[in-house]
Design an enzyme around this catalytic site. Structure first.
Site, PDB file in Angstrom:
ATOM      1  CE1 TYR A 179       0.462   1.782   4.252  1.00  0.00           C
ATOM      2  CE2 TYR A 179       0.582  -0.582   4.617  1.00  0.00           C
ATOM      3  CZ  TYR A 179       0.802   0.721   5.057  1.00  0.00           C
ATOM      4  OH  TYR A 179       1.363   0.946   6.286  1.00  0.00           O
ATOM      5  CB  CYS A 180       1.598   3.977  -1.739  1.00  0.00           C
ATOM      6  SG  CYS A 180       0.498   3.848  -3.175  1.00  0.00           S
ATOM      7  NE  ARG A 181       3.315   9.832  -0.602  1.00  0.00           N
ATOM      8  CZ  ARG A 181       4.176   9.696  -1.587  1.00  0.00           C
ATOM      9  NH1 ARG A 181       3.742   9.508  -2.823  1.00  0.00           N
ATOM     10  NH2 ARG A 181       5.472   9.725  -1.361  1.00  0.00           N
ATOM     11  CB  ILE A 209      -2.383   4.613   4.270  1.00  0.00           C
ATOM     12  CG1 ILE A 209      -2.539   4.584   5.808  1.00  0.00           C
ATOM     13  CG2 ILE A 209      -1.809   5.955   3.853  1.00  0.00           C
ATOM     14  CD1 ILE A 209      -1.267   4.570   6.552  1.00  0.00           C
TER      15      ILE A 209
END
Length: 209
Positions: A179-181, A209
């Site tokens: 996952y990232c932003r 996230i």
């Protein structure tokens, strides 16, 4: 929200213009971005933004007057954190708008969305269910600073640019969920592509996230 609704809630268009004016400065936006990663001293912020302490302090005071940041004193240090309200969401919306208006980013987003089915993105609900049923490796591919400011419980942090060099830190016999932003961040989709090319079972967390 309509203009009449804005006025009925006691928020004037001039109030919105004042907030926009405060944010209409690259130094203040940069300081705000660094503060969003976690509470920092004036000195640390001046170094990160490439400003003198005096100049950084002036910009921080303007952000404070508009409610974008709060401060507290700890010994001789003054530390700044985000103000109350949806400040982080506002920064994310500004970033998303800027990215959307950039031709190369638009092309990257379109490509990422086109490949979403191929990468078999996993929803938050499915992730929670799968975590109860089996062991899953949560992989945070954002920067170390973003990870330190907040991350999903149990996630390991390997920034995308270091993933291939630190692959041994990712368990081989477990499914990886990267996952990232958020929706406009392509780091996790790139991480999944790298992991799959190296024979790993990997999926991307839908929405980040």
């Amino acid at each position: 929200m309509s203009i009449s609704e804005i006025h009925s809630r006691g928020v004037r268009v001039s109030d919105l213009a004042d907030l926009a004016k405060t944010l209409g400065n690259s130094h203040r936006l940069l300081l705000l971005e660094h503060i969003a990663e976690g509470e920092k001293t004036v000195e640390a912020l001046s170094d990160l933004a490439g400003l003198s302490v005096a100049n950084a302090s002036q910009h921080l005071q303007q952000l404070k007057r508009s409610g974008f940041v709060q401060s507290r004193r700890e010994g001789k240090n003054v530390l700044y954190r985000l103000g109350l309200g949806p400040i982080a969401a506002l920064l994310a919306a500004l970033r998303a708008c800027a990215e959307h208006n950039h031709a190369e980013i638009r092309a990257l987003i379109a490509d990422s969305l086109w490949q979403q089915d191929k990468l078999e993105a996993i929803s938050r609900e499915e992730l929670l269910q799968r975590m109860q049923e089996t062991e899953i490796v949560l992989l945070d591919v954002r920067s170390e600073a973003e990870y330190a400011a907040g991350h999903l419980p149990g996630a390991i942090n390997i920034p995308l640019e270091a993933l291939e060099q630190r692959l041994a830190e990712v368990p081989r016999d477990q499914e990886v969920v990267a996952y990232c932003r958020g929706n406009y961040c392509a780091l996790s989709s790139k991480a999944v592509s790298i992991l799959r090319a190296l024979g790993r079972n990997a999926r991307q967390l839908q929405g980040g996230i």
